[in-house]
Write a protein that holds these residues in place. Structure first.
Motif, mmCIF file in Angstrom:
data_model
loop_
_atom_site.group_PDB
_atom_site.id
_atom_site.type_symbol
_atom_site.label_atom_id
_atom_site.label_comp_id
_atom_site.label_asym_id
_atom_site.label_seq_id
_atom_site.Cartn_x
_atom_site.Cartn_y
_atom_site.Cartn_z
ATOM 1 N N ILE A 25 -7.940 2.348 7.473
ATOM 2 C CA ILE A 25 -6.545 2.535 7.062
ATOM 3 C C ILE A 25 -5.602 2.148 8.195
ATOM 4 C CG2 ILE A 25 -4.835 4.264 6.419
ATOM 5 C CD1 ILE A 25 -7.095 5.748 4.939
ATOM 6 N N VAL A 351 5.117 2.604 3.589
ATOM 7 C CA VAL A 351 3.843 2.700 2.870
ATOM 8 C C VAL A 351 3.184 4.048 3.121
ATOM 9 C CG1 VAL A 351 1.532 1.726 2.632
ATOM 10 C CG2 VAL A 351 3.513 0.209 2.863
ATOM 11 N N VAL A 352 3.180 4.486 4.386
ATOM 12 C CA VAL A 352 2.567 5.777 4.714
ATOM 13 C C VAL A 352 3.351 6.914 4.073
ATOM 14 C CG1 VAL A 352 2.022 7.355 6.603
ATOM 15 C CG2 VAL A 352 1.533 4.918 6.839
ATOM 16 N N ILE A 354 4.935 6.794 1.276
ATOM 17 C CA ILE A 354 4.656 6.807 -0.163
ATOM 18 C C ILE A 354 3.215 7.216 -0.446
ATOM 19 C CG2 ILE A 354 4.518 5.367 -2.235
ATOM 20 C CD1 ILE A 354 6.817 3.703 -1.048
ATOM 21 N N SER A 355 2.278 6.659 0.339
ATOM 22 C CA SER A 355 0.850 6.844 0.039
ATOM 23 C C SER A 355 0.126 7.671 1.088
ATOM 24 C CB SER A 355 0.173 5.466 -0.079
ATOM 25 O OG SER A 355 0.828 4.664 -1.035
ATOM 26 N N ARG A 357 -0.495 10.852 1.326
ATOM 27 C CA ARG A 357 -1.422 11.828 0.750
ATOM 28 C C ARG A 357 -2.696 11.156 0.289
ATOM 29 N NH1 ARG A 357 0.170 16.072 -4.109
ATOM 30 N NH2 ARG A 357 -1.816 17.243 -4.126
ATOM 31 N N GLU A 358 -2.545 9.982 -0.357
ATOM 32 C CA GLU A 358 -3.726 9.250 -0.823
ATOM 33 C C GLU A 358 -4.569 8.778 0.362
ATOM 34 O OE1 GLU A 358 -0.755 8.994 -2.003
ATOM 35 O OE2 GLU A 358 -1.019 9.641 -4.081
ATOM 36 N N PHE A 359 -3.895 8.329 1.459
ATOM 37 C CA PHE A 359 -4.657 7.906 2.633
ATOM 38 C C PHE A 359 -5.458 9.072 3.220
ATOM 39 C CE2 PHE A 359 -1.508 4.245 3.655
ATOM 40 C CZ PHE A 359 -2.175 3.430 2.753
#
Length: 385
Positions: A25, A351-352, A354-355, A357-359
Protein backbone atom coordinates in the motif's frame (compact mmCIF):
# COMPACT_ATOMS: atom_id res chain seq x y z
CA UNK A 1 8.40 -27.50 21.86
CA UNK A 2 6.17 -28.26 18.89
CA UNK A 3 3.58 -25.79 20.23
CA UNK A 4 6.22 -23.08 20.41
CA UNK A 5 7.33 -23.76 16.86
CA UNK A 6 3.71 -23.62 15.71
CA UNK A 7 3.22 -20.30 17.49
CA UNK A 8 6.40 -18.92 15.97
CA UNK A 9 5.21 -19.96 12.48
CA UNK A 10 1.86 -18.22 13.06
CA UNK A 11 3.52 -15.04 14.35
CA UNK A 12 6.10 -14.93 11.55
CA UNK A 13 3.49 -15.65 8.87
CA UNK A 14 1.14 -13.04 10.28
CA UNK A 15 3.92 -10.45 10.41
CA UNK A 16 5.02 -11.24 6.89
CA UNK A 17 1.45 -11.00 5.52
CA UNK A 18 0.61 -7.77 7.34
CA UNK A 19 3.93 -6.05 6.68
CA UNK A 20 3.85 -7.11 3.02
CA UNK A 21 0.36 -5.67 2.49
CA UNK A 22 1.25 -2.49 4.34
CA UNK A 23 4.42 -2.15 2.26
CA UNK A 24 2.47 -2.73 -0.95
CA UNK A 25 0.00 0.00 0.00
CA UNK A 26 2.82 2.36 0.88
CA UNK A 27 4.57 1.64 -2.43
CA UNK A 28 1.52 2.92 -4.31
CA UNK A 29 2.58 6.46 -3.36
CA UNK A 30 6.02 6.29 -1.83
CA UNK A 31 8.66 7.23 -2.34
CA UNK A 32 7.52 10.32 -4.20
CA UNK A 33 10.84 10.60 -6.03
CA UNK A 34 13.36 8.03 -7.22
CA UNK A 35 16.13 6.98 -4.85
CA UNK A 36 19.61 6.83 -6.33
CA UNK A 37 22.88 5.38 -5.19
CA UNK A 38 25.34 7.19 -7.39
CA UNK A 39 24.00 6.70 -10.89
CA UNK A 40 22.08 3.58 -9.97
CA UNK A 41 18.34 4.00 -9.31
CA UNK A 42 16.93 1.87 -6.54
CA UNK A 43 14.28 -0.51 -7.96
CA UNK A 44 10.59 0.23 -7.26
CA UNK A 45 11.35 3.90 -6.71
CA UNK A 46 9.46 6.13 -7.02
CA UNK A 47 6.11 4.58 -6.06
CA UNK A 48 3.62 3.22 -8.58
CA UNK A 49 1.40 6.32 -8.83
CA UNK A 50 4.28 8.85 -9.01
CA UNK A 51 6.01 6.69 -11.62
CA UNK A 52 2.86 6.30 -13.73
CA UNK A 53 1.63 9.82 -13.12
CA UNK A 54 1.78 10.94 -16.77
CA UNK A 55 -0.05 7.84 -17.97
CA UNK A 56 -2.66 8.24 -15.23
CA UNK A 57 -3.17 11.89 -16.24
CA UNK A 58 -3.73 10.93 -19.89
CA UNK A 59 -6.14 8.13 -18.97
CA UNK A 60 -8.07 10.39 -16.58
CA UNK A 61 -8.36 13.00 -19.35
CA UNK A 62 -9.77 10.42 -21.72
CA UNK A 63 -12.10 9.10 -19.03
CA UNK A 64 -13.55 12.56 -18.32
CA UNK A 65 -13.90 13.45 -22.00
CA UNK A 66 -15.33 10.13 -23.23
CA UNK A 67 -17.45 9.00 -20.30
CA UNK A 68 -18.02 11.71 -17.69
CA UNK A 69 -18.25 15.15 -19.34
CA UNK A 70 -19.86 14.22 -22.66
CA UNK A 71 -21.92 16.23 -25.14
CA UNK A 72 -24.95 14.01 -24.60
CA UNK A 73 -24.65 14.27 -20.84
CA UNK A 74 -24.43 18.07 -20.88
CA UNK A 75 -27.39 18.34 -23.28
CA UNK A 76 -29.44 16.06 -21.08
CA UNK A 77 -28.51 18.03 -17.97
CA UNK A 78 -29.46 21.32 -19.64
CA UNK A 79 -32.77 19.92 -20.92
CA UNK A 80 -33.86 18.15 -17.75
CA UNK A 81 -32.24 20.26 -15.05
CA UNK A 82 -33.19 23.60 -13.58
CA UNK A 83 -30.42 25.48 -15.30
CA UNK A 84 -32.66 28.21 -16.66
CA UNK A 85 -34.48 28.65 -13.35
CA UNK A 86 -31.24 28.77 -11.34
CA UNK A 87 -29.67 31.21 -13.79
CA UNK A 88 -32.74 33.45 -13.65
CA UNK A 89 -32.65 33.38 -9.85
CA UNK A 90 -28.97 34.32 -9.77
CA UNK A 91 -29.46 37.15 -12.28
CA UNK A 92 -32.51 38.43 -10.38
CA UNK A 93 -30.56 38.51 -7.13
CA UNK A 94 -27.68 40.37 -8.76
CA UNK A 95 -30.04 42.83 -10.49
CA UNK A 96 -31.89 43.60 -7.24
CA UNK A 97 -28.59 44.35 -5.57
CA UNK A 98 -27.81 46.88 -8.29
CA UNK A 99 -31.32 48.36 -8.26
CA UNK A 100 -31.18 48.93 -4.48
CA UNK A 101 -27.71 50.47 -4.52
CA UNK A 102 -27.68 54.05 -3.23
CA UNK A 103 -24.33 54.90 -4.77
CA UNK A 104 -24.31 57.05 -7.90
CA UNK A 105 -23.14 55.98 -11.30
CA UNK A 106 -20.18 58.34 -10.90
CA UNK A 107 -19.10 56.56 -7.69
CA UNK A 108 -19.35 53.16 -9.37
CA UNK A 109 -17.35 54.48 -12.32
CA UNK A 110 -14.60 55.76 -10.02
CA UNK A 111 -14.49 52.37 -8.28
CA UNK A 112 -14.31 50.34 -11.48
CA UNK A 113 -12.24 52.80 -13.52
CA UNK A 114 -10.73 55.64 -11.43
CA UNK A 115 -9.39 57.54 -14.44
CA UNK A 116 -12.76 57.81 -16.18
CA UNK A 117 -13.61 61.15 -14.49
CA UNK A 118 -11.04 63.97 -14.37
CA UNK A 119 -10.44 66.46 -11.55
CA UNK A 120 -13.04 68.89 -12.96
CA UNK A 121 -15.75 66.24 -12.81
CA UNK A 122 -15.81 65.82 -16.58
CA UNK A 123 -15.28 62.72 -18.66
CA UNK A 124 -11.57 61.97 -18.95
CA UNK A 125 -9.99 63.16 -22.19
CA UNK A 126 -8.59 59.69 -22.92
CA UNK A 127 -12.20 58.43 -22.94
CA UNK A 128 -13.89 61.49 -24.39
CA UNK A 129 -11.58 61.74 -27.42
CA UNK A 130 -12.19 58.17 -28.74
CA UNK A 131 -15.94 58.57 -28.17
CA UNK A 132 -15.92 61.91 -29.99
CA UNK A 133 -13.99 60.38 -32.89
CA UNK A 134 -16.39 57.44 -33.03
CA UNK A 135 -19.34 59.88 -33.05
CA UNK A 136 -17.77 61.84 -35.95
CA UNK A 137 -17.08 58.66 -37.92
CA UNK A 138 -20.63 57.44 -37.36
CA UNK A 139 -22.12 60.77 -38.48
CA UNK A 140 -19.97 60.92 -41.62
CA UNK A 141 -20.82 57.30 -42.42
CA UNK A 142 -24.53 58.04 -42.10
CA UNK A 143 -24.26 61.08 -44.37
CA UNK A 144 -22.29 59.09 -46.95
CA UNK A 145 -24.67 56.13 -46.82
CA UNK A 146 -27.85 58.19 -47.22
CA UNK A 147 -26.47 60.98 -49.39
CA UNK A 148 -28.46 59.98 -52.50
CA UNK A 149 -31.67 59.20 -50.65
CA UNK A 150 -34.57 61.68 -50.56
CA UNK A 151 -35.59 62.92 -47.15
CA UNK A 152 -39.00 61.32 -47.70
CA UNK A 153 -37.47 57.82 -47.59
CA UNK A 154 -35.78 58.49 -44.25
CA UNK A 155 -38.95 59.60 -42.50
CA UNK A 156 -41.28 56.81 -41.29
CA UNK A 157 -44.98 56.76 -42.16
CA UNK A 158 -45.90 57.98 -38.70
CA UNK A 159 -43.54 60.92 -39.15
CA UNK A 160 -45.13 61.89 -42.47
CA UNK A 161 -48.57 61.68 -40.89
CA UNK A 162 -47.42 63.95 -38.07
CA UNK A 163 -45.96 66.37 -40.61
CA UNK A 164 -49.31 66.58 -42.41
CA UNK A 165 -51.06 67.27 -39.10
CA UNK A 166 -48.44 69.89 -38.24
CA UNK A 167 -49.01 71.69 -41.55
CA UNK A 168 -52.73 71.91 -40.87
CA UNK A 169 -52.03 73.20 -37.39
CA UNK A 170 -49.56 75.80 -38.73
CA UNK A 171 -52.15 77.06 -41.24
CA UNK A 172 -54.76 77.45 -38.52
CA UNK A 173 -52.36 79.11 -36.07
CA UNK A 174 -51.12 81.50 -38.76
CA UNK A 175 -54.61 82.77 -39.50
CA UNK A 176 -55.44 83.04 -35.78
CA UNK A 177 -52.30 85.07 -35.14
CA UNK A 178 -53.15 87.35 -38.07
CA UNK A 179 -56.65 87.99 -36.66
CA UNK A 180 -55.25 88.64 -33.19
CA UNK A 181 -52.71 91.11 -34.61
CA UNK A 182 -55.35 93.00 -36.65
CA UNK A 183 -57.55 93.42 -33.58
CA UNK A 184 -54.65 94.66 -31.46
CA UNK A 185 -53.73 98.34 -31.13
CA UNK A 186 -50.49 97.85 -33.03
CA UNK A 187 -52.32 96.03 -35.82
CA UNK A 188 -54.93 98.79 -36.08
CA UNK A 189 -52.25 101.44 -36.36
CA UNK A 190 -50.46 99.45 -39.03
CA UNK A 191 -53.72 99.06 -40.97
CA UNK A 192 -54.37 102.82 -40.74
CA UNK A 193 -50.93 103.57 -42.14
CA UNK A 194 -51.51 101.15 -45.01
CA UNK A 195 -54.89 102.74 -45.82
CA UNK A 196 -53.44 106.23 -45.82
CA UNK A 197 -50.71 105.13 -48.15
CA UNK A 198 -53.17 103.48 -50.52
CA UNK A 199 -55.61 106.39 -50.80
CA UNK A 200 -53.08 109.10 -51.37
CA UNK A 201 -49.99 108.67 -49.39
CA UNK A 202 -51.52 110.60 -46.51
CA UNK A 203 -51.97 113.83 -48.56
CA UNK A 204 -53.18 115.28 -51.88
CA UNK A 205 -56.68 116.24 -53.00
CA UNK A 206 -58.01 112.67 -53.24
CA UNK A 207 -56.60 111.72 -49.90
CA UNK A 208 -58.04 114.82 -48.34
CA UNK A 209 -61.53 114.13 -49.76
CA UNK A 210 -61.43 110.51 -48.51
CA UNK A 211 -60.36 111.56 -45.04
CA UNK A 212 -63.00 114.31 -44.99
CA UNK A 213 -65.95 112.04 -45.85
CA UNK A 214 -64.82 108.74 -44.25
CA UNK A 215 -61.97 109.22 -41.79
CA UNK A 216 -59.51 106.58 -40.57
CA UNK A 217 -61.82 105.03 -38.01
CA UNK A 218 -64.65 104.62 -40.48
CA UNK A 219 -62.34 103.05 -43.05
CA UNK A 220 -60.89 100.67 -40.45
CA UNK A 221 -64.40 99.88 -39.25
CA UNK A 222 -65.34 98.88 -42.78
CA UNK A 223 -62.15 96.88 -43.47
CA UNK A 224 -61.83 94.90 -40.22
CA UNK A 225 -65.06 92.86 -40.59
CA UNK A 226 -64.14 91.99 -44.18
CA UNK A 227 -60.60 91.00 -43.22
CA UNK A 228 -61.90 89.09 -40.23
CA UNK A 229 -64.34 87.19 -42.44
CA UNK A 230 -61.56 86.44 -44.90
CA UNK A 231 -59.22 85.14 -42.22
CA UNK A 232 -61.89 82.83 -40.80
CA UNK A 233 -62.82 81.45 -44.20
CA UNK A 234 -61.98 77.69 -44.37
CA UNK A 235 -61.11 78.06 -48.04
CA UNK A 236 -58.22 80.39 -47.16
CA UNK A 237 -56.98 77.92 -44.53
CA UNK A 238 -57.08 75.10 -47.10
CA UNK A 239 -55.23 77.26 -49.61
CA UNK A 240 -52.47 78.09 -47.16
CA UNK A 241 -52.27 74.43 -46.17
CA UNK A 242 -51.92 73.40 -49.82
CA UNK A 243 -49.16 75.94 -50.35
CA UNK A 244 -47.31 74.70 -47.28
CA UNK A 245 -47.70 71.09 -48.39
CA UNK A 246 -46.31 71.88 -51.85
CA UNK A 247 -43.26 73.49 -50.27
CA UNK A 248 -42.90 70.60 -47.85
CA UNK A 249 -43.05 68.10 -50.73
CA UNK A 250 -40.34 70.01 -52.54
CA UNK A 251 -38.18 69.82 -49.44
CA UNK A 252 -38.91 66.11 -48.85
CA UNK A 253 -37.95 65.33 -52.46
CA UNK A 254 -34.49 66.77 -51.93
CA UNK A 255 -31.69 64.32 -51.17
CA UNK A 256 -29.62 64.29 -48.02
CA UNK A 257 -26.65 65.43 -50.08
CA UNK A 258 -28.56 68.44 -51.39
CA UNK A 259 -29.56 69.48 -47.89
CA UNK A 260 -26.03 68.91 -46.55
CA UNK A 261 -24.50 71.00 -49.36
CA UNK A 262 -27.05 73.74 -48.79
CA UNK A 263 -26.46 73.78 -45.04
CA UNK A 264 -22.68 73.62 -45.40
CA UNK A 265 -20.02 71.53 -43.68
CA UNK A 266 -19.28 74.21 -41.07
CA UNK A 267 -22.90 74.32 -39.94
CA UNK A 268 -23.12 70.51 -39.86
CA UNK A 269 -19.95 70.41 -37.76
CA UNK A 270 -21.41 73.03 -35.43
CA UNK A 271 -24.60 71.00 -35.02
CA UNK A 272 -22.53 67.86 -34.45
CA UNK A 273 -20.52 69.57 -31.71
CA UNK A 274 -23.67 70.88 -30.08
CA UNK A 275 -25.35 67.45 -30.09
CA UNK A 276 -22.24 65.75 -28.69
CA UNK A 277 -21.86 68.35 -25.94
CA UNK A 278 -25.53 67.96 -25.07
CA UNK A 279 -25.15 64.18 -24.83
CA UNK A 280 -22.06 64.61 -22.64
CA UNK A 281 -23.90 66.99 -20.29
CA UNK A 282 -26.82 64.59 -20.05
CA UNK A 283 -24.48 61.67 -19.33
CA UNK A 284 -22.82 63.63 -16.51
CA UNK A 285 -26.23 64.52 -15.04
CA UNK A 286 -27.18 60.85 -15.08
CA UNK A 287 -23.84 59.98 -13.49
CA UNK A 288 -24.71 61.99 -10.39
CA UNK A 289 -27.97 60.13 -9.82
CA UNK A 290 -28.09 57.01 -7.58
CA UNK A 291 -28.05 53.76 -9.47
CA UNK A 292 -31.31 52.77 -7.78
CA UNK A 293 -33.00 55.91 -9.15
CA UNK A 294 -31.73 55.28 -12.68
CA UNK A 295 -32.94 51.69 -12.66
CA UNK A 296 -36.21 52.31 -10.80
CA UNK A 297 -38.33 52.81 -13.97
CA UNK A 298 -36.91 49.57 -15.37
CA UNK A 299 -37.29 47.46 -12.20
CA UNK A 300 -40.37 45.49 -13.28
CA UNK A 301 -39.17 45.18 -16.88
CA UNK A 302 -35.78 43.85 -15.78
CA UNK A 303 -37.06 41.30 -13.26
CA UNK A 304 -40.17 40.07 -15.06
CA UNK A 305 -39.25 40.41 -18.73
CA UNK A 306 -35.55 40.95 -19.40
CA UNK A 307 -34.03 38.41 -17.00
CA UNK A 308 -36.32 35.48 -18.03
CA UNK A 309 -35.60 36.23 -21.70
CA UNK A 310 -31.86 36.47 -21.12
CA UNK A 311 -31.82 33.25 -19.07
CA UNK A 312 -33.84 31.37 -21.68
CA UNK A 313 -31.69 32.70 -24.49
CA UNK A 314 -28.44 31.76 -22.72
CA UNK A 315 -29.59 28.20 -21.97
CA UNK A 316 -31.00 27.76 -25.47
CA UNK A 317 -27.82 29.11 -27.05
CA UNK A 318 -25.73 26.82 -24.87
CA UNK A 319 -27.83 23.79 -25.86
CA UNK A 320 -27.45 24.61 -29.55
CA UNK A 321 -23.70 25.15 -29.31
CA UNK A 322 -22.71 22.33 -26.94
CA UNK A 323 -21.15 20.29 -29.75
CA UNK A 324 -19.22 23.29 -31.14
CA UNK A 325 -18.08 24.16 -27.64
CA UNK A 326 -16.88 20.62 -26.95
CA UNK A 327 -15.13 20.45 -30.32
CA UNK A 328 -13.17 23.60 -29.54
CA UNK A 329 -12.62 22.82 -25.86
CA UNK A 330 -9.76 20.34 -25.31
CA UNK A 331 -11.22 18.72 -22.18
CA UNK A 332 -8.80 15.79 -22.23
CA UNK A 333 -5.77 18.08 -22.44
CA UNK A 334 -7.11 20.33 -19.68
CA UNK A 335 -7.68 17.40 -17.31
CA UNK A 336 -4.29 15.94 -18.21
CA UNK A 337 -2.48 19.20 -17.43
CA UNK A 338 -4.37 19.62 -14.17
CA UNK A 339 -3.53 16.09 -13.01
CA UNK A 340 0.10 16.50 -14.03
CA UNK A 341 0.38 19.69 -12.03
CA UNK A 342 -1.42 18.32 -8.97
CA UNK A 343 0.95 17.66 -6.00
CA UNK A 344 1.47 13.93 -5.44
CA UNK A 345 1.32 14.53 -1.68
CA UNK A 346 -2.17 15.95 -2.09
CA UNK A 347 -3.23 12.96 -4.19
CA UNK A 348 -1.96 10.60 -1.50
CA UNK A 349 -3.76 12.57 1.20
CA UNK A 350 -7.02 12.45 -0.77
CA UNK A 351 -6.84 8.74 -1.54
CA UNK A 352 -5.84 7.80 2.01
CA UNK A 353 -8.53 10.08 3.41
CA UNK A 354 -11.17 8.34 1.26
CA UNK A 355 -9.89 4.76 1.46
CA UNK A 356 -7.86 4.80 4.70
CA UNK A 357 -10.25 2.40 6.44
CA UNK A 358 -10.13 -0.04 3.54
CA UNK A 359 -6.31 0.14 3.48
CA UNK A 360 -6.19 -0.68 7.20
CA UNK A 361 -8.51 -3.61 6.62
CA UNK A 362 -6.18 -4.86 3.86
CA UNK A 363 -3.27 -4.68 6.32
CA UNK A 364 -5.28 -6.52 8.99
CA UNK A 365 -6.34 -9.08 6.40
CA UNK A 366 -2.65 -9.56 5.55
CA UNK A 367 -1.91 -10.30 9.22
CA UNK A 368 -4.80 -12.77 9.42
CA UNK A 369 -3.98 -14.55 6.15
CA UNK A 370 -0.28 -14.63 7.05
CA UNK A 371 -1.11 -16.13 10.45
CA UNK A 372 -3.37 -18.75 8.86
CA UNK A 373 -0.68 -19.65 6.33
CA UNK A 374 1.90 -19.89 9.13
CA UNK A 375 -0.47 -22.12 11.13
CA UNK A 376 -1.10 -24.41 8.16
CA UNK A 377 2.62 -24.54 7.40
CA UNK A 378 3.40 -25.42 11.03
CA UNK A 379 0.74 -28.12 11.13
CA UNK A 380 2.05 -29.66 7.90
CA UNK A 381 5.61 -29.58 9.29
CA UNK A 382 4.46 -31.35 12.46
CA UNK A 383 2.43 -33.84 10.46
CA UNK A 384 5.23 -34.88 8.13
CA UNK A 385 7.96 -34.77 10.77
Amino acid sequence: MNVWMLAINVIVGSAIGGITNELAIRMLFRPHRPWRIGRWQVPFTPGLIPRRRDEIAVQMGRLVEEHLLTKEGVKKALAQGKMEQNLAGWLTKAARGWMEDSRSLREWTLILYPGAIDEDGRIGEHIRTPIRQAWERWLQAQLAEHREKPLRELIPETGLARLETALEEVSRLFLEKCRAYLHSQEGTQTLQQMVRGLVGGGGGMFGGLVNMFLGDEKIIGKLLPSLDELLTNPALARKIHELLRVEADKLLDKTVGDVADWVGSEQIQSWSDAVFNKMEEQALRWADKPLSELLAPLRDTITSVLIPKVSGWLVETLEKNVEKLFDKLPISEIVTRQVEGFPIERIEEMVVGISGREFRMITVLGFILGGIIGLVQGLLSLLFS
